[in-house]
Design an enzyme around this catalytic site. Structure first.
Site, PDB file in Angstrom:
ATOM      1  N   GLU A  66       0.860  -1.187   0.000  1.00 19.09           N
ATOM      2  CA  GLU A  66       0.000   0.000   0.000  1.00 19.09           C
ATOM      3  C   GLU A  66       0.890   1.229   0.000  1.00 19.09           C
ATOM      4  O   GLU A  66       1.950   1.243   0.642  1.00 19.09           O
ATOM      5  CB  GLU A  66      -0.901   0.014   1.240  1.00 19.09           C
ATOM      6  CG  GLU A  66      -1.721   1.306   1.333  1.00 19.09           C
ATOM      7  CD  GLU A  66      -2.866   1.247   2.333  1.00 19.09           C
ATOM      8  OE1 GLU A  66      -2.841   0.417   3.245  1.00 19.09           O
ATOM      9  OE2 GLU A  66      -3.789   2.073   2.170  1.00 19.09           O
ATOM     10  N   CYS A 260      -6.619   0.750   2.861  1.00 23.21           N
ATOM     11  CA  CYS A 260      -7.641   1.808   2.851  1.00 23.21           C
ATOM     12  C   CYS A 260      -7.534   2.694   1.624  1.00 23.21           C
ATOM     13  O   CYS A 260      -8.489   3.392   1.267  1.00 23.21           O
ATOM     14  CB  CYS A 260      -7.513   2.672   4.100  1.00 23.21           C
ATOM     15  SG  CYS A 260      -7.851   1.797   5.636  1.00 23.21           S
ATOM     16  N   ASN A 391     -11.870  -3.691   0.314  1.00 20.71           N
ATOM     17  CA  ASN A 391     -10.763  -3.921   1.254  1.00 20.71           C
ATOM     18  C   ASN A 391     -11.313  -4.273   2.621  1.00 20.71           C
ATOM     19  O   ASN A 391     -11.548  -5.430   2.921  1.00 20.71           O
ATOM     20  CB  ASN A 391      -9.870  -2.674   1.325  1.00 20.71           C
ATOM     21  CG  ASN A 391      -8.845  -2.774   2.441  1.00 20.71           C
ATOM     22  OD1 ASN A 391      -8.204  -3.810   2.607  1.00 20.71           O
ATOM     23  ND2 ASN A 391      -8.707  -1.719   3.233  1.00 20.71           N
ATOM     24  N   GLU A 392     -11.534  -3.274   3.485  1.00 18.29           N
ATOM     25  CA  GLU A 392     -12.115  -3.564   4.803  1.00 18.29           C
ATOM     26  C   GLU A 392     -13.556  -3.072   4.780  1.00 18.29           C
ATOM     27  O   GLU A 392     -13.855  -1.979   5.240  1.00 18.29           O
ATOM     28  CB  GLU A 392     -11.292  -2.881   5.900  1.00 18.29           C
ATOM     29  CG  GLU A 392      -9.952  -3.559   6.105  1.00 18.29           C
ATOM     30  CD  GLU A 392      -9.128  -2.962   7.236  1.00 18.29           C
ATOM     31  OE1 GLU A 392      -9.399  -1.823   7.651  1.00 18.29           O
ATOM     32  OE2 GLU A 392      -8.193  -3.648   7.699  1.00 18.29           O
TER      33      GLU A 392
HETATM   34  O1  AHR Z   1      -2.124  -1.374   7.004  1.00 22.37           O
HETATM   35  C1  AHR Z   1      -2.660  -0.113   7.285  1.00 22.37           C
HETATM   36  C2  AHR Z   1      -4.165  -0.091   7.155  1.00 22.37           C
HETATM   37  O2  AHR Z   1      -4.754  -0.927   8.096  1.00 22.37           O
HETATM   38  C3  AHR Z   1      -4.706  -0.578   5.840  1.00 22.37           C
HETATM   39  O3  AHR Z   1      -4.748   0.416   4.904  1.00 22.37           O
HETATM   40  C4  AHR Z   1      -6.098  -0.996   6.185  1.00 22.37           C
HETATM   41  O4  AHR Z   1      -6.588  -2.000   5.328  1.00 22.37           O
HETATM   42  C5  AHR Z   1      -6.018  -1.374   7.647  1.00 22.37           C
HETATM   43  O5  AHR Z   1      -6.975  -0.747   8.382  1.00 22.37           O
END
Ligand code: AHR
Length: 681
Positions: A66, A260, A391-392
């Site tokens: 990321e 995120c 993602n989440e």
């Molecule tokens: O790894 C950091 C963040 O943690 C990522 O972007 C997210 O998916 C999680 O909340």
């Protein structure tokens, strides 16, 4: 400050306070336990080479990538100029106007009329001289290397007057010039002018001046400086030292672009892959969602140039021999932030993005997106096999968007494997575990091939959760432990450390992942990279500055597991039980059909040295010696730019026959490899 704007920060802060509370008292308890509790000094362990429990998938250990902590711009992407196309909120962020006294210099941000590259900079120099220019500060300075040629380029046109040349200087932190170059031939048409020069000195905090010679009006855009010692020597490519660290992990997959960042703070800031491919100056510079996430680590200069976009991610995966795993936005912004949703009757463009992405990766060169891939230099398909939908994400809103998106993908690409999310770690959810339960109910009905789970917990939790997957349904979806990292203080606390206690605790947990290889088929630590001055989130696997990088103890744990994976999980027991933390011991065993090795990994989380007495069944005899790799340290040991306190040590150990003893040092992780002539059936 907008309340929602800060909600992820606030949520992580709440989790942090809770976790600090929990982890402090738990740590005290664990500390007490560590100091006083006597565990047996010897363990009798049975390994059965003939009993294969499961295949360990080649994808078992991979990379989560990321763009957080300046992982790409200012990091992996070797571009040294920040805000090269003047698209940041403030067009001159990162730039300073230079002028001799009395010289009139005006900078005017101009609109191109092209929404993909909306600005260029007009510079008006009112008096003759050679003292008008601009300084670029780089990403917390520029890392410049002696004797390495650097490539400079600029898009430029003259508008009025006689500005005909630009002089380029690199200066060290004391303002001494350490490299010089020049581009000539500015005309009234836009053109790209290029030159190369070689610095006389290595400097981690250099800056670049560009001086305009003459007077008049000149327009500039896409001002760029790259070293030439990039990964595979690719022009305008990636930092070789950082890619090498990834390659050394031998990752089974590359998950990108997050995290995120896929979701965005709101939908306007979501990751849109189509804005990240094609000509470099047509990629739509976008604010990085980590720019403003944490009050304690603001980064107003954090943007995404997309010099590393989806094409480069696919190429990186190919270079690493890792399966590409793109994650796509499913019409939902980050639920820790705005949680903005696209109305269901407006979801189609998002679905189309997913379909077009598969065409971009795998389609023939006769298709629209396959042709773009070919035009970018890769006519062969990237052979993408899986896609993450969200993602989440959580709640019914996720399912409502997931279902039509997956239906459309499966209809056109039935072979594509779908990765569904379980949001995150239930411990930081607004509604706790309820959300996870709800999603698992859905996944049992919808049967995605893979479900992604995330864990950001304290070290004790990791040591206590090696049995987490023992009861997961062997006939349900496979598990992707897509993000995890042990937080020494609390979730995303700026005080978190990448120390040996966190790494060793992860090692204990990973034995549990591998022991459940029947259901757990992919795992990755998160986040991956952090710039030592520009980070937002800690802990991270690899830390770097403008010139160097170092591997954390956590990295060494990942690498040891990945490079000693084995192809088949075999039985290993103590007194007929799995080694999942009894007496502080954890272990897995595998055999590797490629090398013919028996591989035993064991973690001793106690403060006591132990002797492990192994009996290996299913083979006639073992060779006399094996190779032992050991990682150990004080629980508080960390690595740094100055050196590694925790790094693998290798030695030869005596095995032979079918029984042998191997020492297991206090607070250590070990890998034993024995070359076998007969690996059992
Ligand atoms: O790894 C950091 C963040 O943690 C990522 O972007 C997210 O998916 C999680 O909340």
């Amino acid at each position: 400050m907008n309340k929602l704007y800060k909600s992820l920060g606030a949520l992580f802060a709440t989790a942090l306070i809770l976790t600090i509370g929990i982890s402090c008292s738990e740590n005290r308890a664990a500390e007490a336990k560590k100091g006083t509790e006597e565990t047996p000094g010897t363990s009798n362990i049975d390994v059965d080479v003939s009993e294969v429990i499961a295949e360990i998938q080649p994808t078992m250990y991979g990379i989560f990538f990321e763009d957080i902590n300046f992982a790409i711009d200012g990091g992996l992407y070797a571009e040294l100029v920040k805000n090269r196309s003047f698209e940041f909120d403030k067009p001159l962020r990162g730039w300073t106007v230079l002028k001799d006294q009395g010289l009139g210099v005006r900078t005017l941000p101009m609109n191109t009329g092209n929404p993909r590259n909306p600005r260029y900079l007009r510079i008006q120099i009112d008096e003759t001289g050679s003292g008008a220019g601009l300084k670029n500060e780089g990403f917390r300075g520029m890392g410049i290397k002696e004797n390495i040629p650097h490539d400079f380029s600029i898009q430029v046109r003259g508008v009025e007057g006689n500005v005909s040349a630009i002089r380029i200087e690199l200066t060290d932190s004391q303002d001494n010039v350490i490299a010089e170059g020049r581009v000539n031939g500015i005309t009234n048409d836009w053109q790209t002018l290029e030159t190369s020069f070689t610095p006389s000195k290595t400097e981690s905090n250099a800056t670049m001046n560009i001086w305009f010679e003459g007077e008049g009006v000149v327009d500039i855009d896409m001002v760029s400086l790259f070293p030439t010692d990039t990964w595979k020597g690719r022009k305008k490519g990636l930092r070789a030292d950082l890619v090498q660290l990834l390659a050394d992990m031998e990752p089974g997959f590359l998950r990108f672009p997050g995290g995120c960042i896929v979701e965005g703070f709101d939908l306007s800031q979501r990751y849109q892959w189509k804005n990240t491919v094609g000509d470099i100056d047509e990629r739509v510079v976008t604010i990085n969602r980590w720019n403003f996430e944490f009050d304690h680590r603001p980064a107003p200069d954090y943007y995404q140039s997309f010099g590393v976009g989806f094409y480069e991610y696919f190429l990186l995966a190919e270079d690493l021999k890792a399966e590409p795993m793109p994650i796509i936005n499913c019409g939902m912004a980050c639920q820790f932030n705005t949680g903005e949703l696209v109305p269901l009757d407006e979801l189609q463009p998002y679905i189309q993005d997913a379909l077009d992405l598969i065409e971009f990766a795998n389609g023939s060169v006769d298709t629209k997106w396959g042709k773009l891939r070919a035009d970018m230099g890769h006519p062969e398909p990237f052979n993408m096999k899986m896609i993450g939908v969200g993602n989440e994400q959580w709640g019914p809103q996720y399912i409502e968007r997931y279902v039509p998106m997956v239906q459309a993908i499966k209809q056109k690409y039935p072979e594509m494997q779908i990765i569904a999310a379980t949001g995150s770690d239930g411990s930081i959810f607004p509604n706790g575990e309820e959300e996870i339960d709800y999603l698992w109910e859905q996944w049992r009905k919808l049967q995605p091939e893979i479900v992604d789970e995330h864990f950001y917990r304290n070290p004790d939790w990791f040591r206590e959760s090696a049995d987490w997957y023992d009861d997961y349904d062997r006939n349900g979806p496979k598990l992707f432990v897509g993000e995890y990292a042990s937080q020494s203080v609390g979730v995303a606390s700026p005080e978190n450390k990448n120390n040996w206690e966190t790494a060793m605790s992860e090692a204990a947990f990973i034995t549990g992942l591998e022991r459940n290889a029947e259901v757990v088929t992919m795992t990755s630590y998160a986040p991956l990279f952090a710039h030592a001055e520009g980070w937002q989130w800690t802990p991270d696997l690899i830390w770097f500055n403008n010139l160097e990088a170092y591997a954390t103890p956590n990295y060494h744990v990942q690498k040891l597991f990945s490079t000693n994976r084995g192809t088949h999980l075999i039985n290993i027991k103590e007194d007929g039980k799995d080694l999942s933390g009894q007496n502080g011991l954890y272990a897995t065993a595998s055999k590797d059909e490629e090398s013919g090795d028996l591989i035993i990994k064991f973690v001793n989380t106690t403060g006591q040295d132990k002797q492990l007495n192994f009996t290996v069944n299913g083979v006639d005899a073992l060779p006399d010696t094996g190779k032992l790799l050991v990682l150990k340290g004080d629980l508080s040991s960390e690595n740094s730019f100055d050196g590694a306190n925790v790094k693998p040590e290798e030695r030869s150990v005596k095995v032979g026959g079918t029984t042998f003893s191997i020492p297991s040092a206090s607070y250590s992780m070990s890998v034993l490899r024995v070359q076998m002539s007969d690996l059992g059936s």
